[in-house]
Design a protein around this motif. Structure first.
Motif, PDB file in Angstrom:
ATOM      1  N   SER A   1       0.780  -1.087   0.286  1.00 29.14           N
ATOM      2  CA  SER A   1       0.022   0.173  -0.042  1.00 29.14           C
ATOM      3  C   SER A   1       0.532   1.417   0.360  1.00 29.14           C
ATOM      4  O   SER A   1       0.602   2.269  -0.746  1.00 29.14           O
ATOM      5  CB  SER A   1      -1.626  -0.250   1.310  1.00 29.14           C
ATOM      6  OG  SER A   1       0.237   0.095   2.049  1.00 29.14           O
ATOM      7  N   GLN A   2       1.767   1.710   0.079  1.00 26.90           N
ATOM      8  CA  GLN A   2       3.107   2.074   0.031  1.00 26.90           C
ATOM      9  C   GLN A   2       3.685   2.956  -0.557  1.00 26.90           C
ATOM     10  O   GLN A   2       3.729   1.736  -1.443  1.00 26.90           O
ATOM     11  CB  GLN A   2       4.119   2.242   1.587  1.00 26.90           C
ATOM     12  CG  GLN A   2       4.043   1.957   2.807  1.00 26.90           C
ATOM     13  CD  GLN A   2       4.520   1.677   3.917  1.00 26.90           C
ATOM     14  OE1 GLN A   2       5.752   2.480   4.033  1.00 26.90           O
ATOM     15  NE2 GLN A   2       5.203   0.867   5.282  1.00 26.90           N
ATOM     16  N   PHE A   3       3.025   4.266  -0.872  1.00 20.92           N
ATOM     17  CA  PHE A   3       4.300   4.705  -2.951  1.00 20.92           C
ATOM     18  C   PHE A   3       4.697   5.782  -2.175  1.00 20.92           C
ATOM     19  O   PHE A   3       4.996   6.293  -1.149  1.00 20.92           O
ATOM     20  CB  PHE A   3       2.793   5.065  -3.324  1.00 20.92           C
ATOM     21  CG  PHE A   3       1.817   6.207  -2.865  1.00 20.92           C
ATOM     22  CD1 PHE A   3       1.768   7.592  -2.702  1.00 20.92           C
ATOM     23  CD2 PHE A   3       0.956   5.756  -1.712  1.00 20.92           C
ATOM     24  CE1 PHE A   3       1.398   8.332  -2.184  1.00 20.92           C
ATOM     25  CE2 PHE A   3      -0.188   6.582  -0.600  1.00 20.92           C
ATOM     26  CZ  PHE A   3       0.498   7.998  -1.465  1.00 20.92           C
ATOM     27  N   PHE A   4       5.371   6.306  -2.859  1.00 22.16           N
ATOM     28  CA  PHE A   4       6.316   8.169  -3.221  1.00 22.16           C
ATOM     29  C   PHE A   4       6.082   8.448  -3.562  1.00 22.16           C
ATOM     30  O   PHE A   4       6.364   8.123  -4.556  1.00 22.16           O
ATOM     31  CB  PHE A   4       7.878   7.304  -2.670  1.00 22.16           C
ATOM     32  CG  PHE A   4       8.831   6.105  -3.405  1.00 22.16           C
ATOM     33  CD1 PHE A   4       9.489   6.684  -4.645  1.00 22.16           C
ATOM     34  CD2 PHE A   4       8.652   4.748  -3.300  1.00 22.16           C
ATOM     35  CE1 PHE A   4      10.011   5.607  -5.627  1.00 22.16           C
ATOM     36  CE2 PHE A   4       9.301   4.042  -3.971  1.00 22.16           C
ATOM     37  CZ  PHE A   4      10.155   4.744  -5.488  1.00 22.16           C
ATOM     38  N   ILE A   5       6.329  10.073  -3.665  1.00 22.52           N
ATOM     39  CA  ILE A   5       7.073  10.830  -5.075  1.00 22.52           C
ATOM     40  C   ILE A   5       8.184  11.677  -4.456  1.00 22.52           C
ATOM     41  O   ILE A   5       8.583  11.663  -4.192  1.00 22.52           O
ATOM     42  CB  ILE A   5       5.626  12.012  -4.605  1.00 22.52           C
ATOM     43  CG1 ILE A   5       3.894  11.293  -4.179  1.00 22.52           C
ATOM     44  CG2 ILE A   5       5.255  13.244  -5.368  1.00 22.52           C
ATOM     45  CD1 ILE A   5       3.144  11.803  -4.107  1.00 22.52           C
ATOM     46  N   MET A   6       8.095  10.973  -6.232  1.00 24.83           N
ATOM     47  CA  MET A   6      10.065  11.750  -6.406  1.00 24.83           C
ATOM     48  C   MET A   6       9.435  12.781  -6.140  1.00 24.83           C
ATOM     49  O   MET A   6       9.224  14.438  -6.974  1.00 24.83           O
ATOM     50  CB  MET A   6      10.556  11.497  -7.765  1.00 24.83           C
ATOM     51  CG  MET A   6      10.162  10.082  -7.664  1.00 24.83           C
ATOM     52  SD  MET A   6      11.131   8.913  -6.534  1.00 24.83           S
ATOM     53  CE  MET A   6      12.722   9.851  -6.074  1.00 24.83           C
ATOM     54  N   PHE A   7      10.913  13.932  -5.533  1.00 23.26           N
ATOM     55  CA  PHE A   7      10.749  15.546  -5.601  1.00 23.26           C
ATOM     56  C   PHE A   7      11.787  15.725  -6.826  1.00 23.26           C
ATOM     57  O   PHE A   7      12.036  16.786  -7.039  1.00 23.26           O
ATOM     58  CB  PHE A   7      11.710  16.218  -4.377  1.00 23.26           C
ATOM     59  CG  PHE A   7      10.625  15.859  -3.385  1.00 23.26           C
ATOM     60  CD1 PHE A   7       9.576  16.688  -2.803  1.00 23.26           C
ATOM     61  CD2 PHE A   7      10.924  15.010  -1.757  1.00 23.26           C
ATOM     62  CE1 PHE A   7       8.810  16.743  -1.799  1.00 23.26           C
ATOM     63  CE2 PHE A   7      10.412  15.157  -0.662  1.00 23.26           C
ATOM     64  CZ  PHE A   7       9.274  15.671  -0.819  1.00 23.26           C
TER      65      PHE A   7
END
Length: 162
Positions: free
Chosen positions: A104-110
């Motif tokens: 369920s975990q996700f990440f958004i790139m800076f």
């Protein structure tokens, strides 16, 4: 990515406003369906961005806020691709050392992170509100663990809000 299908859009609401994510079901159908399903259930409501590293990414999607939690659904098979790259605004699926452990975990790139290309599943791209993502509270230290983190107010498929 061709014509935008509203069923491939997620509205991620932060206290500061709305972020729109276009899911990449064309390259990660399992992960896209997982985010769509969990969003429709309200799974992400009030969930923290528990790990946020300046110049790298903001990670959320763990209901425990510890970085080790997930949904009750089974883990996903990796959907790695070289057809898309980890650029600014790319949404990827977080996982353990096991490539087939995204849940369920996700990440958004800076910022772009080419070392992730072909190593993590790309599930989407921020199309609106990246300025809001940039304002998510950062963590401290190398692990980026956030004290009193910013939270997702709610996240829903755009098609459910029509």
């Amino acid at each position: 990515m061709s014509e935008i299908d509203k069923s491939d859009l997620l509205n991620l609401d932060l206290a500061s406003g709305r972020v729109v994510i276009q899911l990449r079901a064309d390259i990660a159908p399992l992960a896209a369906e997982r985010l769509r399903t969990l969003s429709a259930e309200g799974f992400y409501d009030n969930v923290a961005f528990h790990r946020v590293i300046s110049g790298f990414m903001a990670q959320g999607g763990d209901p425990t806020g510890t970085g080790s939690g997930g949904s009750k659904l089974p883990d996903l098979k990796a959907e790695f691709t070289r057809a898309a790259k980890f650029e600014r605004g790319t949404v990827g699926m977080a996982r353990t050392q096991d490539p087939n452990s995204a849940n369920s975990q996700f990440f958004i790139m800076f910022e772009p992170s080419p070392h992730l290309d072909g190593q993590y599943t790309i599930v989407g791209q921020v199309t609106e509100g990246m300025d809001l993502v940039d304002k998510i509270k950062r963590g401290s230290g190398g692990g980026g663990v956030v004290t009193d983190p910013d939270r997702i107010v709610k996240m829903r498929p755009a098609s459910a809000e029509a």
